[in-house]
Scaffold this motif. Structure first.
Motif, PDB file in Angstrom:
ATOM      1  N   ILE A 201      42.234  18.297  59.412  1.00 24.88           N
ATOM      2  CA  ILE A 201      41.528  19.278  60.230  1.00 24.88           C
ATOM      3  C   ILE A 201      42.258  19.471  61.555  1.00 24.88           C
ATOM      4  O   ILE A 201      42.622  18.494  62.220  1.00 24.88           O
ATOM      5  CB  ILE A 201      40.070  18.844  60.496  1.00 24.88           C
ATOM      6  N   LEU A 202      42.481  20.719  61.901  1.00 22.93           N
ATOM      7  CA  LEU A 202      43.025  21.055  63.212  1.00 22.93           C
ATOM      8  C   LEU A 202      41.842  21.215  64.165  1.00 22.93           C
ATOM      9  O   LEU A 202      40.962  22.044  63.932  1.00 22.93           O
ATOM     10  CB  LEU A 202      43.841  22.346  63.149  1.00 22.93           C
ATOM     11  N   LYS A 203      41.843  20.405  65.224  1.00 24.82           N
ATOM     12  CA  LYS A 203      40.700  20.375  66.132  1.00 24.82           C
ATOM     13  C   LYS A 203      41.136  20.585  67.568  1.00 24.82           C
ATOM     14  O   LYS A 203      42.262  20.269  67.939  1.00 24.82           O
ATOM     15  CB  LYS A 203      39.983  19.019  66.044  1.00 24.82           C
ATOM     16  N   MET A 204      40.205  21.102  68.354  1.00 20.55           N
ATOM     17  CA  MET A 204      40.391  21.097  69.793  1.00 20.55           C
ATOM     18  C   MET A 204      39.495  20.003  70.350  1.00 20.55           C
ATOM     19  O   MET A 204      38.279  20.008  70.122  1.00 20.55           O
ATOM     20  CB  MET A 204      40.043  22.441  70.429  1.00 20.55           C
ATOM     21  N   ASN A 205      40.110  19.033  71.027  1.00 15.81           N
ATOM     22  CA  ASN A 205      39.377  17.948  71.672  1.00 15.81           C
ATOM     23  C   ASN A 205      39.131  18.294  73.135  1.00 15.81           C
ATOM     24  O   ASN A 205      40.063  18.648  73.859  1.00 15.81           O
ATOM     25  CB  ASN A 205      40.167  16.639  71.596  1.00 15.81           C
ATOM     26  N   PHE A 206      37.901  18.181  73.570  1.00 14.50           N
ATOM     27  CA  PHE A 206      37.555  18.431  74.963  1.00 14.50           C
ATOM     28  C   PHE A 206      37.428  17.082  75.666  1.00 14.50           C
ATOM     29  O   PHE A 206      36.605  16.246  75.290  1.00 14.50           O
ATOM     30  CB  PHE A 206      36.270  19.243  75.050  1.00 14.50           C
ATOM     31  N   LEU A 207      38.261  16.876  76.662  1.00 22.53           N
ATOM     32  CA  LEU A 207      38.468  15.549  77.239  1.00 22.53           C
ATOM     33  C   LEU A 207      37.649  15.278  78.487  1.00 22.53           C
ATOM     34  O   LEU A 207      37.778  14.212  79.091  1.00 22.53           O
ATOM     35  CB  LEU A 207      39.966  15.366  77.550  1.00 22.53           C
ATOM     36  N   GLY A 208      36.830  16.218  78.888  1.00 22.61           N
ATOM     37  CA  GLY A 208      35.939  15.971  80.019  1.00 22.61           C
ATOM     38  C   GLY A 208      36.504  16.440  81.350  1.00 22.61           C
ATOM     39  O   GLY A 208      37.532  17.110  81.426  1.00 22.61           O
ATOM     40  N   GLU A 209      35.809  16.032  82.390  1.00 23.50           N
ATOM     41  CA  GLU A 209      36.116  16.519  83.744  1.00 23.50           C
ATOM     42  C   GLU A 209      37.019  15.563  84.504  1.00 23.50           C
ATOM     43  O   GLU A 209      36.878  14.345  84.413  1.00 23.50           O
ATOM     44  CB  GLU A 209      34.802  16.706  84.508  1.00 23.50           C
ATOM     45  N   ASN A 210      37.959  16.148  85.233  1.00 17.25           N
ATOM     46  CA  ASN A 210      38.797  15.374  86.151  1.00 17.25           C
ATOM     47  C   ASN A 210      38.765  16.035  87.526  1.00 17.25           C
ATOM     48  O   ASN A 210      38.811  17.259  87.642  1.00 17.25           O
ATOM     49  CB  ASN A 210      40.254  15.327  85.655  1.00 17.25           C
TER      50      ASN A 210
ATOM     51  N   VAL B 243      44.843  20.307  71.471  1.00 21.32           N
ATOM     52  CA  VAL B 243      44.759  20.669  70.061  1.00 21.32           C
ATOM     53  C   VAL B 243      45.525  19.639  69.249  1.00 21.32           C
ATOM     54  O   VAL B 243      46.706  19.375  69.520  1.00 21.32           O
ATOM     55  CB  VAL B 243      45.335  22.075  69.812  1.00 21.32           C
ATOM     56  N   VAL B 244      44.857  19.038  68.261  1.00 22.68           N
ATOM     57  CA  VAL B 244      45.465  17.960  67.479  1.00 22.68           C
ATOM     58  C   VAL B 244      45.104  18.106  66.006  1.00 22.68           C
ATOM     59  O   VAL B 244      44.098  18.733  65.647  1.00 22.68           O
ATOM     60  CB  VAL B 244      45.001  16.573  67.975  1.00 22.68           C
ATOM     61  N   LEU B 245      45.934  17.516  65.145  1.00 18.32           N
ATOM     62  CA  LEU B 245      45.606  17.380  63.730  1.00 18.32           C
ATOM     63  C   LEU B 245      44.918  16.046  63.514  1.00 18.32           C
ATOM     64  O   LEU B 245      45.346  15.022  64.048  1.00 18.32           O
ATOM     65  CB  LEU B 245      46.874  17.457  62.876  1.00 18.32           C
ATOM     66  N   ASP B 246      43.853  16.064  62.729  1.00 18.61           N
ATOM     67  CA  ASP B 246      43.050  14.858  62.547  1.00 18.61           C
ATOM     68  C   ASP B 246      42.726  14.713  61.063  1.00 18.61           C
ATOM     69  O   ASP B 246      42.292  15.670  60.420  1.00 18.61           O
ATOM     70  CB  ASP B 246      41.761  14.973  63.370  1.00 18.61           C
ATOM     71  N   LYS B 247      42.923  13.512  60.525  1.00 15.47           N
ATOM     72  CA  LYS B 247      42.602  13.260  59.117  1.00 15.47           C
ATOM     73  C   LYS B 247      41.122  12.926  58.928  1.00 15.47           C
ATOM     74  O   LYS B 247      40.654  12.862  57.788  1.00 15.47           O
ATOM     75  CB  LYS B 247      43.466  12.116  58.582  1.00 15.47           C
ATOM     76  N   ALA B 248      40.404  12.716  60.026  1.00 15.86           N
ATOM     77  CA  ALA B 248      38.974  12.444  59.923  1.00 15.86           C
ATOM     78  C   ALA B 248      38.251  13.697  59.451  1.00 15.86           C
ATOM     79  O   ALA B 248      38.422  14.780  60.019  1.00 15.86           O
ATOM     80  CB  ALA B 248      38.420  11.988  61.268  1.00 15.86           C
ATOM     81  N   ALA B 249      37.455  13.561  58.402  1.00 23.75           N
ATOM     82  CA  ALA B 249      36.792  14.723  57.809  1.00 23.75           C
ATOM     83  C   ALA B 249      35.681  15.271  58.689  1.00 23.75           C
ATOM     84  O   ALA B 249      35.368  16.453  58.642  1.00 23.75           O
ATOM     85  CB  ALA B 249      36.239  14.353  56.436  1.00 23.75           C
ATOM     86  N   ALA B 250      35.068  14.406  59.489  1.00 17.85           N
ATOM     87  CA  ALA B 250      33.943  14.838  60.316  1.00 17.85           C
ATOM     88  C   ALA B 250      34.433  15.385  61.651  1.00 17.85           C
ATOM     89  O   ALA B 250      35.429  14.917  62.200  1.00 17.85           O
ATOM     90  CB  ALA B 250      32.989  13.668  60.548  1.00 17.85           C
TER      91      ALA B 250
END
Length: 260
Positions: free
Chosen positions: A87-96, A108-115
């Motif tokens: 799954i190609l996902k966008m991870n939101f990393l929070g506030e800095n 944006v990362v590729l992830d093998k986790a199905a969920a």
């Protein structure tokens, strides 16, 4: 009193804090107010293309947590065959916070986790076989659910009022193919007209109401993107074969007329 102020940047003028603050308010608050109440998901653009070893996320806007994230330049993500769902996902990393800025980072990362976990939005998924190339163009509407070697965007959330919905490209393709079968049902005709603008997503509740009316059951039966697509594909497959799907509601009306 409501005041709409336009800073004047004349030659030789000094940039003042109040002038920059006015620009910041317009640039960063306008979009948030305009899309208030919209769900997390893709707001605009973010079209996916592929090369022989790269997925390209093209410029667009993604909404998450009440904020709009602008992708100004294409993002390139390398991929390789794994013969498993990725799954190609966008991870939101929070506030800095720093002295000068408050930033909300994402990647944006590729992830093998199905969920898809909290803090993530799916952009596509695929299952690529060794020796194959990942494709992003589809033969027809049904081809969008092909299991192998094809970008699957059916579960990608598109931002809409209330809850997320299907990509406008998906509903546009449905309307285009169904209209080509010369539909006789008034609901089909009305829904096809609604899908003709590929730049605007069709609300999930609108699709669910259409499917519940045509196929029977309740709108709650179509609570996910996968269920929405499945219902649309069922109607379209029947239409291509020249068959008419008689919903349960129509059957009840016919039965009542016969009994009476």
């Amino acid at each position: 009193m409501i005041v709409r102020a336009f800073p004047l940047f004349d030659k030789g003028a000094i940039l003042r804090a109040d002038m920059m603050a006015e620009l910041a308010s317009y640039a960063y608050l306008f979009g948030d107010i305009l899309y208030d109440g919209y769900s997390d998901g893709i707001l605009s653009g973010c079209r996916l293309t592929t090369t022989k070893d790269t997925i390209v996320v093209n410029p667009g806007i993604i909404r998450y947590g009440g904020r709009n994230f602008l992708i100004k330049d294409p993002i390139y993500v390398a991929y390789s065959p794994t013969n498993a769902t990725t799954i190609l996902k966008m991870n939101f990393l929070g506030e800095n916070r720093s002295v000068r800025f408050v930033t909300y980072d994402a990647e944006v990362v590729l992830d093998k986790a199905a969920a898809v976990r909290e803090g993530q939005i799916e952009l596509c998924r695929f299952k690529l076989q060794p020796g194959a190339r990942l494709r992003y163009k589809y033969v027809d509407f049904e081809d969008r659910s092909t299991e192998y070697d094809t970008l699957n965007t059916l579960q990608v959330p598109y931002s809409s009022k209330g809850r997320s919905t299907l990509s406008p490209e998906i509903t546009y393709d449905y309307g285009k193919e169904l209209s080509g079968t010369n539909p006789k049902d008034n609901l089909d005709v009305t829904f096809c007209l609604r899908t003709m603008d590929p730049s605007r997503p069709v609300a999930a509740d609108t699709i669910a109401f259409y499917l519940a009316s045509r196929l029977g059951g309740n709108m709650d039966d179509f609570s996910t993107n996968e269920a929405l697509y499945g219902g649309l594909n069922q109607i379209l497959a029947a239409a291509k074969c020249g068959q008419d799907i008689v919903s349960k509601s129509k059957e009840r009306r016919r039965s009542k007329i016969l009994v009476d």
